[in-house]
Design a protein around this motif. Structure first.
Motif, PDB file in Angstrom:
ATOM      1  N   ASP A  13      38.674  36.287  43.175  1.00 17.15           N
ATOM      2  CA  ASP A  13      38.978  37.654  43.615  1.00 17.15           C
ATOM      3  C   ASP A  13      40.474  37.879  43.808  1.00 17.15           C
ATOM      4  O   ASP A  13      40.895  38.687  44.631  1.00 17.15           O
ATOM      5  CB  ASP A  13      38.255  38.005  44.929  1.00 17.15           C
ATOM      6  CG  ASP A  13      36.769  37.751  44.837  1.00 17.15           C
ATOM      7  OD1 ASP A  13      36.187  38.142  43.822  1.00 17.15           O
ATOM      8  OD2 ASP A  13      36.208  37.157  45.764  1.00 17.15           O
ATOM      9  N   GLU A  14      41.286  37.180  43.046  1.00 17.66           N
ATOM     10  CA  GLU A  14      42.734  37.319  43.187  1.00 17.66           C
ATOM     11  C   GLU A  14      43.256  38.557  42.459  1.00 17.66           C
ATOM     12  O   GLU A  14      44.424  38.929  42.638  1.00 17.66           O
ATOM     13  CB  GLU A  14      43.455  36.087  42.621  1.00 17.66           C
ATOM     14  CG  GLU A  14      43.148  34.777  43.325  1.00 17.66           C
ATOM     15  CD  GLU A  14      42.005  34.017  42.672  1.00 17.66           C
ATOM     16  OE1 GLU A  14      41.292  34.620  41.847  1.00 17.66           O
ATOM     17  OE2 GLU A  14      41.826  32.834  42.990  1.00 17.66           O
ATOM     18  N   GLY A  15      42.398  39.162  41.647  1.00 19.47           N
ATOM     19  CA  GLY A  15      42.827  40.297  40.831  1.00 19.47           C
ATOM     20  C   GLY A  15      43.060  39.882  39.382  1.00 19.47           C
ATOM     21  O   GLY A  15      43.861  40.486  38.675  1.00 19.47           O
ATOM     22  N   GLY A  17      40.991  40.212  36.877  1.00 22.85           N
ATOM     23  CA  GLY A  17      40.526  41.257  35.963  1.00 22.85           C
ATOM     24  C   GLY A  17      41.631  42.260  35.691  1.00 22.85           C
ATOM     25  O   GLY A  17      41.866  42.663  34.549  1.00 22.85           O
ATOM     26  N   ARG A  18      42.341  42.612  36.733  1.00 17.98           N
ATOM     27  CA  ARG A  18      43.419  43.596  36.632  1.00 17.98           C
ATOM     28  C   ARG A  18      44.560  43.051  35.754  1.00 17.98           C
ATOM     29  O   ARG A  18      45.141  43.784  34.954  1.00 17.98           O
ATOM     30  CB  ARG A  18      43.890  43.874  38.063  1.00 17.98           C
ATOM     31  CG  ARG A  18      45.022  44.764  38.246  1.00 17.98           C
ATOM     32  CD  ARG A  18      46.266  44.027  38.645  1.00 17.98           C
ATOM     33  NE  ARG A  18      47.303  45.003  38.939  1.00 17.98           N
ATOM     34  CZ  ARG A  18      47.876  45.752  38.029  1.00 17.98           C
ATOM     35  NH1 ARG A  18      47.521  45.678  36.778  1.00 17.98           N
ATOM     36  NH2 ARG A  18      48.831  46.591  38.367  1.00 17.98           N
ATOM     37  N   GLY A  40      32.736  39.048  39.946  1.00 16.97           N
ATOM     38  CA  GLY A  40      33.071  40.342  39.351  1.00 16.97           C
ATOM     39  C   GLY A  40      34.562  40.519  39.211  1.00 16.97           C
ATOM     40  O   GLY A  40      35.318  40.183  40.115  1.00 16.97           O
ATOM     41  N   THR A  42      37.312  43.381  38.876  1.00 15.68           N
ATOM     42  CA  THR A  42      37.421  44.824  38.988  1.00 15.68           C
ATOM     43  C   THR A  42      38.564  45.306  38.108  1.00 15.68           C
ATOM     44  O   THR A  42      39.666  44.797  38.186  1.00 15.68           O
ATOM     45  CB  THR A  42      37.673  45.218  40.448  1.00 15.68           C
ATOM     46  OG1 THR A  42      36.706  44.550  41.248  1.00 15.68           O
ATOM     47  CG2 THR A  42      37.553  46.718  40.642  1.00 15.68           C
ATOM     48  N   ARG A 306      34.493  40.160  52.649  1.00 14.01           N
ATOM     49  CA  ARG A 306      35.152  38.883  52.365  1.00 14.01           C
ATOM     50  C   ARG A 306      35.827  38.350  53.624  1.00 14.01           C
ATOM     51  O   ARG A 306      36.320  39.129  54.431  1.00 14.01           O
ATOM     52  CB  ARG A 306      36.206  39.068  51.272  1.00 14.01           C
ATOM     53  CG  ARG A 306      35.580  39.392  49.929  1.00 14.01           C
ATOM     54  CD  ARG A 306      36.633  39.664  48.868  1.00 14.01           C
ATOM     55  NE  ARG A 306      35.994  39.967  47.589  1.00 14.01           N
ATOM     56  CZ  ARG A 306      36.521  40.698  46.633  1.00 14.01           C
ATOM     57  NH1 ARG A 306      37.733  41.211  46.777  1.00 14.01           N
ATOM     58  NH2 ARG A 306      35.865  40.909  45.522  1.00 14.01           N
ATOM     59  N   THR A 331      49.398  39.513  43.319  1.00 12.19           N
ATOM     60  CA  THR A 331      48.757  40.827  43.388  1.00 12.19           C
ATOM     61  C   THR A 331      48.647  41.330  44.831  1.00 12.19           C
ATOM     62  O   THR A 331      48.762  40.564  45.781  1.00 12.19           O
ATOM     63  CB  THR A 331      47.336  40.778  42.785  1.00 12.19           C
ATOM     64  OG1 THR A 331      46.557  39.873  43.549  1.00 12.19           O
ATOM     65  CG2 THR A 331      47.356  40.341  41.335  1.00 12.19           C
ATOM     66  N   ASP A 334      51.196  45.433  47.984  1.00 11.30           N
ATOM     67  CA  ASP A 334      51.201  46.727  48.677  1.00 11.30           C
ATOM     68  C   ASP A 334      50.295  46.743  49.909  1.00 11.30           C
ATOM     69  O   ASP A 334      50.538  47.479  50.863  1.00 11.30           O
ATOM     70  CB  ASP A 334      50.769  47.846  47.705  1.00 11.30           C
ATOM     71  CG  ASP A 334      49.435  47.543  47.053  1.00 11.30           C
ATOM     72  OD1 ASP A 334      49.332  46.479  46.404  1.00 11.30           O
ATOM     73  OD2 ASP A 334      48.485  48.329  47.216  1.00 11.30           O
ATOM     74  N   VAL A 335      49.248  45.899  49.877  1.00 10.54           N
ATOM     75  CA  VAL A 335      48.276  45.893  50.978  1.00 10.54           C
ATOM     76  C   VAL A 335      48.930  45.454  52.293  1.00 10.54           C
ATOM     77  O   VAL A 335      48.523  45.866  53.377  1.00 10.54           O
ATOM     78  CB  VAL A 335      47.067  44.990  50.614  1.00 10.54           C
ATOM     79  CG1 VAL A 335      46.153  44.779  51.805  1.00 10.54           C
ATOM     80  CG2 VAL A 335      46.305  45.579  49.435  1.00 10.54           C
ATOM     81  N   SER A 413      52.136  42.734  41.493  1.00  9.32           N
ATOM     82  CA  SER A 413      51.280  43.914  41.383  1.00  9.32           C
ATOM     83  C   SER A 413      51.292  44.673  42.711  1.00  9.32           C
ATOM     84  O   SER A 413      51.153  44.079  43.779  1.00  9.32           O
ATOM     85  CB  SER A 413      49.861  43.459  41.021  1.00  9.32           C
ATOM     86  OG  SER A 413      48.988  44.542  41.072  1.00  9.32           O
ATOM     87  N   VAL A 414      51.486  45.981  42.615  1.00  7.94           N
ATOM     88  CA  VAL A 414      51.608  46.797  43.832  1.00  7.94           C
ATOM     89  C   VAL A 414      50.549  47.904  43.909  1.00  7.94           C
ATOM     90  O   VAL A 414      50.664  48.832  44.697  1.00  7.94           O
ATOM     91  CB  VAL A 414      53.031  47.406  43.958  1.00  7.94           C
ATOM     92  CG1 VAL A 414      54.050  46.325  44.258  1.00  7.94           C
ATOM     93  CG2 VAL A 414      53.422  48.188  42.704  1.00  7.94           C
ATOM     94  N   GLY A 415      49.523  47.798  43.059  1.00  3.01           N
ATOM     95  CA  GLY A 415      48.440  48.779  43.083  1.00  3.01           C
ATOM     96  C   GLY A 415      47.405  48.403  42.049  1.00  3.01           C
ATOM     97  O   GLY A 415      47.682  47.604  41.151  1.00  3.01           O
TER      98      GLY A 415
HETATM   99  P1  GDP Z   1      39.113  39.334  40.237  1.00  2.00           P
HETATM  100  O1  GDP Z   1      37.709  38.838  40.220  1.00  2.00           O
HETATM  101  O2  GDP Z   1      40.093  38.201  40.357  1.00  2.00           O
HETATM  102  O3  GDP Z   1      39.421  40.258  39.113  1.00  2.00           O
HETATM  103  O4  GDP Z   1      39.279  40.125  41.592  1.00  2.00           O
HETATM  104  P2  GDP Z   1      38.576  41.462  42.139  1.00  2.00           P
HETATM  105  O5  GDP Z   1      37.653  42.061  41.197  1.00  2.00           O
HETATM  106  O6  GDP Z   1      38.098  41.209  43.517  1.00  2.00           O
HETATM  107  O7  GDP Z   1      39.871  42.389  42.152  1.00  2.00           O
HETATM  108  C1  GDP Z   1      40.621  42.557  43.221  1.00  2.00           C
HETATM  109  C2  GDP Z   1      40.558  44.000  43.730  1.00  2.00           C
HETATM  110  O8  GDP Z   1      41.858  44.399  44.062  1.00  2.00           O
HETATM  111  C3  GDP Z   1      40.084  45.036  42.762  1.00  2.00           C
HETATM  112  O9  GDP Z   1      39.443  46.074  43.471  1.00  2.00           O
HETATM  113  C4  GDP Z   1      41.362  45.550  42.105  1.00  2.00           C
HETATM  114  O10 GDP Z   1      41.284  46.861  41.605  1.00  2.00           O
HETATM  115  C5  GDP Z   1      42.283  45.505  43.272  1.00  2.00           C
HETATM  116  N1  GDP Z   1      43.671  45.214  42.941  1.00  2.00           N
HETATM  117  C6  GDP Z   1      44.161  44.366  42.000  1.00  2.00           C
HETATM  118  N2  GDP Z   1      45.491  44.314  42.070  1.00  2.00           N
HETATM  119  C7  GDP Z   1      45.859  45.154  43.090  1.00  2.00           C
HETATM  120  C8  GDP Z   1      47.110  45.494  43.693  1.00  2.00           C
HETATM  121  O11 GDP Z   1      48.176  45.003  43.320  1.00  2.00           O
HETATM  122  N3  GDP Z   1      47.074  46.369  44.749  1.00  2.00           N
HETATM  123  C9  GDP Z   1      45.926  46.908  45.220  1.00  2.00           C
HETATM  124  N4  GDP Z   1      45.975  47.736  46.241  1.00  2.00           N
HETATM  125  N5  GDP Z   1      44.727  46.605  44.688  1.00  2.00           N
HETATM  126  C10 GDP Z   1      44.693  45.729  43.637  1.00  2.00           C
END
Ligand code: GDP
Length: 424
Positions: A13-15, A17-18, A40, A42, A306, A331, A334-335, A413-415
Motif C-alpha cells: 500500500d505504498e502507492g 499502483g499510482r 489492491g 489504487t 490500516r 509517496t 502531502d499527507v 508524490s504530493v497527491g
Molecule cells: P498500492 O497497493 O501500493 O498501489 O497502494 P494503495 O492502493 O493503497 O495506494 C495508496 C493510496 O494513496 C491510493 O488511494 C492512492 O490514490 C493514494 N496516493 C498515492 N500517492 C499519493 C500521494 O502522493 N498523495 C496522496 N494524498 N495520495 C496518494
C-alpha cells in the motif's frame, strides 16, 4: 530501452499502483509476476478511480501490452469482474492488450473456501488473510495440486486432472474442516462460467516476452505487496505466500534471464500496515486516528482501517537492500502537511540496545521504536511540481530519509492524481 521493476519497500500500500500508472506510458509491456486478487492498487486517472487487484496498471495506456505472468495466482473470478468494472468506465480490454500466461496456475473455488476455513480455525491467532485463497493456492501449486491456465485448451485431460484433485481436496475439506465436499458438477460449472471466459487471453506469454525482448521492447515488472510481505524475507508468517521482491520478477514473468536496469522502490512518507503481525513503529490513539484520516488509510480490497505509524527508517533501509532498489519514489508527502512536528522511527531498541538492523521475525516482537522529530511545514504542498516548490522543512525531511535509507529519492508524490509529483 531499459527494463524496470516497481516494487513496494515496506508492508504494501505504498502507492505502487499510482507510480506504475504514471510511468507505464514509457514502457511497451507491463507484467505482473506474483500475487493474486488479495491486494489492491489504487489508480486515479482520466477514466476515474480504480482499485486494481489483478489487472496490471498499464491497462489504462493505449499501446501497452499487459501480462499476467506464470507467478500470478490466476483468479479468474476476480479478474473477470475487474475487467467488467474497468471496461464499464470506457477502458478497452481485449486479448490485444491483456494476456495471461498458459503456465499461470488457476485459483480454484476451494482455495477461497479453505482460506476462510483456516482463518476461522486459527481464531485469535489468525494471520489476517484477505481470504482470497492465496495461501491455499500457493501451497497447492508447490504440491503440484492445481491446474495451469493452458490446460483449459485440453478439456478431456483437464476433466480427469480435476477429478483427481477433487478426490484429494475433499479429504481436506471434509475430514480436516468438516465442510461440505466439492463436486465434479461444481467444478465443471466453474470451468464453463469462468475458465471459458478467460481462454481468449491465455497464450505462451514467455515466448511473447522473449520475442519482445529480441525486438528491444521495454518491460516494466509490477509487484504486488511490499518487501516485508515477501515469503522469504518478510515478517514470516505474516507474509504473503509468494515472493514479491524484484529478484523474482524475471522468474514469475516467464523471462528468467531478464536484466532489470532500474528498480524503483516505492516508500510512503509514513508507515501503514494492514492485518496482523509485528509493526514496531505503530502509533495508537488520537495521533494514529489523525494520520489515518489524513491519508485515508483503509484497505483497497477489504476496507479495513490500516495500522499507521511514522516512517520506519530501519524497516525501510532493509526493504531497500532486499529489493536492490536503484531509485525511490516517496509517496503521500502531502499527507504530513498538517503536523507541527513529524515523528520518524529512526532506530529500534532491542534487548536494551539501539540497533539499525531489521530483526529476525521472532525477535521483532520485542523491538521498540526510537522516535525522533523533525520540523513540519504546515502548508499545502499538493501543488508543488518542482523541488524548489517544496518548503525547506519538506525538503529536509526528504533529504533525511534519502541519506538514512542509502538510496536516491528520484520521485516525490504530493497527491493521488497522475500529475501530482516532483521528479528530481
Ligand atoms: P498500492 O497497493 O501500493 O498501489 O497502494 P494503495 O492502493 O493503497 O495506494 C495508496 C493510496 O494513496 C491510493 O488511494 C492512492 O490514490 C493514494 N496516493 C498515492 N500517492 C499519493 C500521494 O502522493 N498523495 C496522496 N494524498 N495520495 C496518494
Amino acid at each position: 530501452m531499459s527494463n524496470c521493476a516497481i516494487v513496494g519497500i515496506n508492508w504494501g500500500d505504498e502507492g505502487k499502483g499510482r507510480m506504475v500508472d504514471l510511468l507505464t506510458g514509457k514502457y511497451d509491456i507491463v507484467v505482473r509476476y506474483q500475487g493474486g486478487g488479495n491486494a489492491g492498487h489504487t489508480v486515479i486517472n482520466e477514466y476515474g478511480k480504480f482499485a486494481l487487484h489483478l489487472l496490471p496498471s498499464g491497462i489504462f495506456h493505449k499501446g501497452v501490452m499487459n501480462i499476467l505472468g506464470n507467478g500470478v495466482a490466476m483468479d479468474a473470478e476476480n479478474l473477470l469482474s475487474e475487467i467488467d468494472t474497468v471496461k464499464a468506465q470506457g477502458v478497452n480490454i481485449s486479448p490485444d492488450n491483456l494476456k495471461i500466461s498458459d503456465r499461470a496456475s488457476l485459483l480454484l473455488p476451494w482455495h477461497r473456501e479453505l482460506d476462510g476455513l483456516e482463518e476461522a480455525r486459527l481464531a485469535d491467532k489468525k494471520y489476517g488473510s484477505t481470504k482470497q485463497g492465496i495461501a491455499p493456492f500457493y501451497s497447492d501449486k508447490y504440491q503440484k495440486k492445481t491446474v495451469m491456465a493452458g490446460e483449459l485448451f485440453y478439456p478431456e485431460k483437464l476433466k480427469s486432472h480435476l477429478a483427481d484433485l477433487l478426490e484429494w481436496k475433499n479429504l481436506t475439506l471434509t475430514k480436516v474442516y468438516g465442510a461440505e465436499p466439492a463436486t465434479m458438477d461444481d467444478l465443471m460449472k466453474w470451468v464453463e462460467d469462468y475458465g471459458e471466459r478467460i481462454k481468449p487471453y491465455i497464450c505462451d506469454t514467455a515466448k511473447y516476452l522473449h520475442d519482445a525482448q529480441k525486438q528491444s521492447k521495454s518491460i516494466m515488472f509490477e509487484a504486488q505487496l511490499g518487501t516485508l510481505r515477501d515469503l522469504d524475507f518478510g515478517i514470516y508468517p505474516y507474509t504473503t505466500s509468494s515472493n514479491s521482491i524484484a529478484a523474482y520478477a524475471p522468474v514469475g514473468s516467464g523471462l528468467p534471464g531478464a536484466k532489470i536496469d532500474q528498480i524503483i522502490g516505492v516508500v510512503k512518507a509514513y508507515s501503514t500496515c494492514v492485518g496482523e503481525g509485528p509493526f514496531t513503529c505503530e502509533m495508537f490513539g488520537p495521533e494514529a486516528d489523525a494520520l489515518r484520516e489524513a491519508g485515508f488509510e483503509y484497505g483497497a480490497k477489504t476496507g479495513r482501517p490500516r495500522r499507521v505509524g511514522p516512517i520506519d527508517i530501519v524497516a525501510t533501509r532493509y526493504g531497500v537492500r532486499m529489493q536492490a532498489a536503484t531509485d525511490i519514489a516517496l509517496t503521500k508527502l502531502d499527507v504530513l502537511s498538517y503536523m507541527d512536528k513529524i515523528p520518524v522511527c529512526a532506530h529500534y531498541e532491542l534487548d536494551g540496545k539501539i540497533t539499525d538492523e531489521f530483526p529476525f521475525p521472532a525477535a521483532l516482537y520485542d523491538a521498540k521504536p526510537v522516535i525522533e522529530y523533525m520540523d513540519g511545514w504546515k502548508c499545502d504542498i499538493s501543488g508543488a511540481r518542482s523541488w524548489e516548490d517544496l518548503p525547506e522543512a519538506a525538503r529536509k525531511y526528504v533529504e533525511y530519509i534519502e541519506k538514512e535509507i542509502e538510496c536516491p529519492i528520484t520521485y516525490v508524490s504530493v497527491g493521488p492524481e497522475r500529475e501530482s509529483y516532483i521528479k528530481r
